[in-house]
Design a protein around this motif. Structure first.
Motif, PDB file in Angstrom:
ATOM      1  N   PHE A 128      25.174 -21.131  -0.563  1.00  0.00           N
ATOM      2  CA  PHE A 128      24.480 -21.589   0.668  1.00  0.00           C
ATOM      3  C   PHE A 128      23.737 -23.031   0.525  1.00  0.00           C
ATOM      4  O   PHE A 128      23.307 -23.336   1.447  1.00  0.00           O
ATOM      5  N   ARG A 129      23.786 -23.546  -0.747  1.00  0.00           N
ATOM      6  CA  ARG A 129      23.388 -24.908  -1.098  1.00  0.00           C
ATOM      7  C   ARG A 129      24.226 -25.742  -0.584  1.00  0.00           C
ATOM      8  O   ARG A 129      24.803 -26.249  -1.362  1.00  0.00           O
ATOM      9  N   THR A 130      24.041 -26.156   0.693  1.00  0.00           N
ATOM     10  CA  THR A 130      24.844 -27.409   1.386  1.00  0.00           C
ATOM     11  C   THR A 130      24.053 -28.030   2.102  1.00  0.00           C
ATOM     12  O   THR A 130      22.847 -27.884   2.314  1.00  0.00           O
ATOM     13  N   ALA A 131      24.559 -29.340   2.241  1.00  0.00           N
ATOM     14  CA  ALA A 131      23.767 -30.411   2.701  1.00  0.00           C
ATOM     15  C   ALA A 131      23.390 -30.193   4.337  1.00  0.00           C
ATOM     16  O   ALA A 131      24.136 -29.374   5.120  1.00  0.00           O
ATOM     17  N   PRO A 132      22.304 -30.623   4.641  1.00  0.00           N
ATOM     18  CA  PRO A 132      21.260 -31.452   4.230  1.00  0.00           C
ATOM     19  C   PRO A 132      20.229 -30.919   2.975  1.00  0.00           C
ATOM     20  O   PRO A 132      19.445 -31.677   2.389  1.00  0.00           O
ATOM     21  N   GLY A 133      20.191 -29.582   3.097  1.00  0.00           N
ATOM     22  CA  GLY A 133      19.384 -29.078   2.201  1.00  0.00           C
ATOM     23  C   GLY A 133      19.136 -27.482   2.301  1.00  0.00           C
ATOM     24  O   GLY A 133      19.736 -26.956   3.252  1.00  0.00           O
ATOM     25  N   LEU A 134      18.536 -26.819   1.627  1.00  0.00           N
ATOM     26  CA  LEU A 134      18.423 -25.157   1.725  1.00  0.00           C
ATOM     27  C   LEU A 134      16.988 -24.791   1.362  1.00  0.00           C
ATOM     28  O   LEU A 134      16.341 -25.248   0.536  1.00  0.00           O
ATOM     29  N   VAL A 135      16.304 -23.926   2.234  1.00  0.00           N
ATOM     30  CA  VAL A 135      15.265 -23.231   1.792  1.00  0.00           C
ATOM     31  C   VAL A 135      15.633 -21.706   1.554  1.00  0.00           C
ATOM     32  O   VAL A 135      16.478 -21.229   2.314  1.00  0.00           O
ATOM     33  N   ALA A 136      15.349 -21.337   0.480  1.00  0.00           N
ATOM     34  CA  ALA A 136      15.860 -20.140  -0.122  1.00  0.00           C
ATOM     35  C   ALA A 136      14.547 -19.005  -0.184  1.00  0.00           C
ATOM     36  O   ALA A 136      13.587 -19.288  -0.883  1.00  0.00           O
ATOM     37  N   ASP A 137      14.806 -17.821   0.330  1.00  0.00           N
ATOM     38  CA  ASP A 137      13.771 -16.950   0.378  1.00  0.00           C
ATOM     39  C   ASP A 137      14.158 -15.712  -0.435  1.00  0.00           C
ATOM     40  O   ASP A 137      15.342 -15.167  -0.344  1.00  0.00           O
ATOM     41  N   ASP A 168      16.693 -25.218 -10.737  1.00  0.00           N
ATOM     42  CA  ASP A 168      16.490 -26.802 -10.601  1.00  0.00           C
ATOM     43  C   ASP A 168      15.778 -27.224  -9.215  1.00  0.00           C
ATOM     44  O   ASP A 168      15.814 -28.411  -9.089  1.00  0.00           O
ATOM     45  N   ALA A 169      15.208 -26.369  -8.490  1.00  0.00           N
ATOM     46  CA  ALA A 169      14.874 -26.534  -7.203  1.00  0.00           C
ATOM     47  C   ALA A 169      13.783 -27.628  -7.344  1.00  0.00           C
ATOM     48  O   ALA A 169      12.890 -27.459  -8.172  1.00  0.00           O
ATOM     49  N   GLY A 170      13.581 -28.310  -6.205  1.00  0.00           N
ATOM     50  CA  GLY A 170      12.561 -29.422  -6.369  1.00  0.00           C
ATOM     51  C   GLY A 170      11.228 -28.777  -5.979  1.00  0.00           C
ATOM     52  O   GLY A 170      10.131 -29.517  -6.439  1.00  0.00           O
ATOM     53  N   LEU A 171      11.098 -27.865  -5.098  1.00  0.00           N
ATOM     54  CA  LEU A 171       9.873 -27.316  -4.860  1.00  0.00           C
ATOM     55  C   LEU A 171      10.063 -25.888  -5.123  1.00  0.00           C
ATOM     56  O   LEU A 171      11.028 -25.035  -4.444  1.00  0.00           O
ATOM     57  N   LYS A 172       8.949 -25.098  -5.783  1.00  0.00           N
ATOM     58  CA  LYS A 172       9.185 -23.826  -5.934  1.00  0.00           C
ATOM     59  C   LYS A 172       7.740 -22.973  -5.467  1.00  0.00           C
ATOM     60  O   LYS A 172       6.659 -23.418  -6.024  1.00  0.00           O
ATOM     61  N   ILE A 173       7.761 -22.198  -4.524  1.00  0.00           N
ATOM     62  CA  ILE A 173       6.493 -21.425  -4.041  1.00  0.00           C
ATOM     63  C   ILE A 173       6.622 -20.344  -4.183  1.00  0.00           C
ATOM     64  O   ILE A 173       7.555 -19.255  -3.939  1.00  0.00           O
ATOM     65  N   THR A 228      12.390 -23.186  -2.828  1.00  0.00           N
ATOM     66  CA  THR A 228      12.538 -21.929  -2.926  1.00  0.00           C
ATOM     67  C   THR A 228      11.148 -21.113  -2.591  1.00  0.00           C
ATOM     68  O   THR A 228      10.195 -21.676  -3.077  1.00  0.00           O
ATOM     69  N   LEU A 229      11.300 -19.992  -1.924  1.00  0.00           N
ATOM     70  CA  LEU A 229      10.028 -19.341  -1.728  1.00  0.00           C
ATOM     71  C   LEU A 229      10.348 -17.794  -2.060  1.00  0.00           C
ATOM     72  O   LEU A 229      11.058 -17.132  -1.533  1.00  0.00           O
ATOM     73  N   ASP A 230       9.451 -17.515  -3.230  1.00  0.00           N
ATOM     74  CA  ASP A 230       9.580 -15.995  -3.885  1.00  0.00           C
ATOM     75  C   ASP A 230       8.213 -15.594  -3.695  1.00  0.00           C
ATOM     76  O   ASP A 230       7.446 -16.008  -3.469  1.00  0.00           O
ATOM     77  N   GLY A 231       8.285 -14.235  -3.709  1.00  0.00           N
ATOM     78  CA  GLY A 231       7.064 -13.300  -3.517  1.00  0.00           C
ATOM     79  C   GLY A 231       7.590 -11.895  -3.107  1.00  0.00           C
ATOM     80  O   GLY A 231       8.550 -11.630  -2.808  1.00  0.00           O
ATOM     81  N   PRO A 232       6.381 -11.078  -3.221  1.00  0.00           N
ATOM     82  CA  PRO A 232       6.830  -9.665  -2.783  1.00  0.00           C
ATOM     83  C   PRO A 232       6.845  -9.514  -1.188  1.00  0.00           C
ATOM     84  O   PRO A 232       6.516 -10.542  -0.325  1.00  0.00           O
ATOM     85  N   GLY A 233       7.547  -8.513  -0.819  1.00  0.00           N
ATOM     86  CA  GLY A 233       7.592  -8.088   0.799  1.00  0.00           C
ATOM     87  C   GLY A 233       6.463  -8.174   1.339  1.00  0.00           C
ATOM     88  O   GLY A 233       5.402  -7.665   0.924  1.00  0.00           O
TER      89      GLY A 233
END
Ligand code: DC
Length: 223
Positions: A123-132, A143-148, A12-17
């Protein structure tokens, strides 16, 4: 969330615009060969559809209904993602300041957010998802493995937005952009549902003085 989807990795990548999230997460998804969720686009699409239909930004019930039934798709066109609303390409219209302002109001409505949860998780389908987005690590994929959490100063984000709009030929005023960004940040941070805050287990990267390549390198180190 169903068990099977939990096995599909998510970053996951969260943050302001204006923090560079969009560019970075799209690039990361491409490099990993993973799916990409631009969750902000969903709020923008609800906003645009509402503007087209004359629905007021405070009509929560009508907006939630609109969000539930929204006919949208995101086909790739070469390197770029296309944004279709009712089959029509609205990629340009989605990025206008008017849609930005309306979408920030739409995003503060609990019923609208709720209406979009399942759509985002799909949107969470194989092989993986990057969520913005803003609440990817806190609410949608806890439960994301890496949160930025990607940030940048308001000044820097206003400058970046100014450049973008200028390049598109839109007439813009830097100090007004600065004020608008501050106002939207404040609304996103203080809203009752899914406010813009880093997840407890998120890693924060400040991109104010970093190039896109430098941010990518920092993320690859984390991966
Ligand atoms: O990232 P963006 O600028 O395209 O997002 C548009 C609006 O939607 C912005 O006001 C923040 C809001 N948003 C949100 O509340 N939650 C998300 N997951 C993504 C965007």
């Amino acid at each position: 969330m169903p068990d099977s989807s939990n096995e599909v990795p998510v970053i996951t990548l969260d943050g302001p615009g204006g923090s560079g999230k969009g560019t970075i997460s799209m690039r990361l998804a491409r490099e990993l060969g993973w799916n990409f969720l631009d969750s902000g686009a969903l709020y923008r699409l609800v906003a645009l559809a509402a503007m087209n239909r004359g629905i007021e930004p405070n009509n929560e019930t009508a907006l939630a209904e609109l969000a539930t039934g929204l006919d949208v798709s995101f086909p790739m066109q070469g390197e770029d993602m296309q944004y279709l609303l009712d089959g029509e390409d609205v990629s340009e219209a989605l990025r206008s300041e008017a849609v930005s302002a309306f979408s920030s109001r739409v995003a503060s409505l609990p019923q609208v957010r709720k209406a979009l949860v399942a759509r985002q998780r799909a949107f969470r389908t194989a092989p993986g998802l990057v969520a913005d987005g803003r609440d990817m690590g806190t609410v949608i994929f806890p439960d994301a493995g890496l949160k930025i959490f990607l940030t940048a100063s308001v000044e820097e984000r206003a400058q970046r937005r100014y450049k973008q709009l200028k390049e598109k030929g839109e007439s813009v005023n830097l100090s007004r952009l600065f004020r608008d960004i501050e106002k939207r940040d404040e609304r996103d941070r203080t809203r009752k549902v899914a406010p813009l805050v880093p997840a407890e287990d998120a890693v924060t990267i400040d991109s104010t003085r970093l190039s896109i390549d430098e941010v990518m390198a920092a993320i690859h180190d984390l991966i």
